[in-house]
Design an enzyme around this catalytic site. Structure first.
Site, PDB file in Angstrom:
ATOM      1  N   HIS A 482       0.814  -1.222   0.000  1.00  0.00           N
ATOM      2  CA  HIS A 482       0.000   0.000   0.000  1.00  0.00           C
ATOM      3  C   HIS A 482       0.845   1.267   0.000  1.00  0.00           C
ATOM      4  O   HIS A 482       0.298   2.382  -0.115  1.00  0.00           O
ATOM      5  CB  HIS A 482      -0.913   0.006   1.226  1.00  0.00           C
ATOM      6  CG  HIS A 482      -2.243   0.661   0.978  1.00  0.00           C
ATOM      7  ND1 HIS A 482      -2.450   1.574  -0.026  1.00  0.00           N
ATOM      8  CD2 HIS A 482      -3.441   0.526   1.597  1.00  0.00           C
ATOM      9  CE1 HIS A 482      -3.693   1.987  -0.016  1.00  0.00           C
ATOM     10  NE2 HIS A 482      -4.333   1.361   0.969  1.00  0.00           N
ATOM     11  N   ARG A 483       2.164   1.149   0.110  1.00  0.00           N
ATOM     12  CA  ARG A 483       3.007   2.337   0.015  1.00  0.00           C
ATOM     13  C   ARG A 483       3.048   2.873  -1.413  1.00  0.00           C
ATOM     14  O   ARG A 483       3.193   4.084  -1.625  1.00  0.00           O
ATOM     15  CB  ARG A 483       4.440   2.019   0.471  1.00  0.00           C
ATOM     16  CG  ARG A 483       4.578   1.656   1.934  1.00  0.00           C
ATOM     17  CD  ARG A 483       6.005   1.247   2.259  1.00  0.00           C
ATOM     18  NE  ARG A 483       6.436   0.094   1.467  1.00  0.00           N
ATOM     19  CZ  ARG A 483       7.663  -0.415   1.498  1.00  0.00           C
ATOM     20  NH1 ARG A 483       8.592   0.154   2.260  1.00  0.00           N
ATOM     21  NH2 ARG A 483       7.974  -1.468   0.763  1.00  0.00           N
TER      22      ARG A 483
END
Length: 510
Positions: A482-483
């Protein structure tokens, strides 16, 4: 002459390796580049080749031993070579029988020539097992010195006896004894001034105690009642407790509590009935996998997107093509179809085919499509990589995947064949699973888990009418970092994969 061979760096930055099996024994003749040992390192088993033509003189490591890179593992006798200084002093029969030569007989070498040929050394032959040699290294004993005083095969008792009688060791032991005695005296002197765990159990049980505000603050933090802290000091006629006394009292209480807990645990362990169990070392590939999974899980914030896809057309396509694949001696599974579908979906969604370069704070978009296939082996999970899946035909992908997964189970893959992947697929459905939360194979940014294909009822529309029919349904679980990826990116990518799995004929256009 004698040639010592050190364990080389058989991988990129490998610090040690486990010696699985010797392929030779003392007395065997070997040729240059002939494999002499199997060593496990990182995620592969590699052969260590002989650097010379010669005869095996001695094996310095035992099977199953973990050897640091740079340690001597084998000694060769190379015929027809001169000593580094150009001369050779032949040993007499007595010296040959004892397996060593004395310092008077050993030829000397100029320092410059010794530095120019570090791999070839004048070696004093010593008969000793690898465990005895390790003990000698641990005790700081030169094992060749033992050979001078104890001819024959060196044992552990020889090493320990020499260590006890060696003048340097004796001096060091005396120094250690003096240091230990001084330390004991200091501890005894300190113990007379500090509060012991037993004393900590006793309370002074005073009604009033004088202390400065900081002492009272620390006592409150440590949960110490100042009226219970023993003290001989007085101030203005009242008992006075110092900050140091509070801290010593708190530490003594903690030690007493810890000893009580240990005693309870020991009693519980003694009362616990013996249960059948076995233990195996946590090392090698299993330890490497564990470290990689831990780093990935705690570095990348994982999110998993799950969905189902009707793969009835895929089941029919595979059934039609399987016979032709068998005519080419290729076993056609669903995996090559999924790999081609993922490669096509990555081309449509390049934001998924990326990695995060944290050192340079850059997102790297890959313009190639290398798909890894997670493969279960007896030693753990390995991920062989098939390169350029987008540019290869279905049967070529199937053949290469079958070969790589088989070699992974046989532990014959090289580390290079498990690097360079841009996306990974894990088939949990092979053993009956449906959904999962796979851990990303970093530095990739996403991984897809395939569930088992099952027949499920689905509403099918045809000619304006809706009917309920049994359909083949596959579950998909996409974990992503999710970065660098958002939920919308994952959803669009999953939609692309489903498009190709619902209609595999679209892959013919790729």
């Amino acid at each position: 002459m004698v040639r010592e061979f050190e364990l080389p760096d058989v991988g990129e930055g490998v610090a040690e390796g486990e010696l699985l099996r010797w392929r030779v024994a003392p007395g065997d003749a070997v040729s240059e580049d002939q494999p002499v040992a199997e060593v496990e390192t990182d995620k592969a088993v590699v052969d260590v080749p002989s650097p010379v033509d010669g005869v095996v003189e001695e094996l310095r490591a035992a099977e199953g031993e973990t050897v640091p890179v740079g340690d001597v593992i084998i000694v060769f006798r190379v015929e027809g070579e001169d000593e580094p200084d150009g001369t050779e002093t032949p040993a007499d029969d007595a010296t040959a029988d004892s397996g060593h030569q004395t310092d008077d007989e050993a030829p000397t070498q100029p320092a410059e020539e010794t530095q120019s040929e570090p791999a070839v050394t004048q070696h004093v032959q010593v008969a000793a097992s690898p465990s005895v040699r390790r003990l000698a290294r641990e005790l700081g004993v030169d094992i060749s010195s033992i050979a001078d005083s104890s001819p024959g095969r060196i044992t552990e008792s020889d090493v320990r006896a020499y260590a006890n009688t060696d003048s340097h060791s004796s001096t060091q032991a005396q120094s250690n004894q003096r240091t230990a005695a001084a330390k004991q005296q200091k501890q005894q002197a300190t113990s007379t001034q500090s509060v012991s765990p037993v004393q900590a159990r006793k309370t002074a049980d005073r009604e009033t105690t004088v202390a400065v505000p900081k002492t009272r603050h620390v006592a409150a933090e440590e949960g110490v009642d100042l009226d219970n802290v023993p003290t001989d000091e007085r101030k203005d006629g009242e008992p006075f407790v110092t900050l140091e006394a509070v801290r010593e009292y708190a530490e003594a209480q903690q030690q007493a509590q810890k000893k009580d807990q240990e005693a309870v645990a020991e009693r519980a362990a003694a009362d616990e009935p013996a249960r059948p169990e076995s233990r195996t070392p946590y090392n090698g590939i299993r330890q490497t996998i564990g470290a990689a999974m831990t780093e990935s899980k705690y570095t990348a914030p994982h999110v998993t997107h799950q969905d189902e896809v009707d793969v009835t057309a895929l089941v029919d396509a595979r059934s039609t093509l399987r016979q032709e694949a068998e005519e080419h001696d290729i076993r056609l599974t669903y995996m090559p179809f999924v790999m081609k579908a993922c490669a096509a979906a990555l081309q449509e969604n390049p934001q998924v085919n990326i990695s995060l370069d944290e050192a340079n704070e850059e997102i790297v978009e890959k313009e190639y499509y290398n798909i890894g296939v997670a493969t279960a082996t007896d030693d753990g999970l390995l991920v062989p990589v098939v390169e350029d899946v987008d540019a290869k035909g279905l049967l070529e992908v199937a053949s290469e995947t079958n070969e790589n997964t088989q070699r992974a189970r046989e532990r014959s893959l090289s580390p290079e064949e498990m690097r360079g992947g841009t996306f990974t697929i894990s088939n949990i459905g092979g053993i009956g699973g449906e959904y999962g939360t796979p851990i990303i194979n970093q530095p990739e940014s996403a991984i897809l888990a395939l569930g088992e294909i099952k027949k499920k009822p689905r509403v099918v529309e045809a000619d304006g009418e809706e009917t309920i029919e049994p359909r083949h349904v596959m579950t998909l679980s996409l974990s992503f970092d999710h970065r660098v990826l958002d939920g919308a990116d994952a959803a669009r990518f999953m939609n692309s994969i489903q498009k190709y799995l619902r209609n595999p004929n679209l892959l013919l256009l790729e």
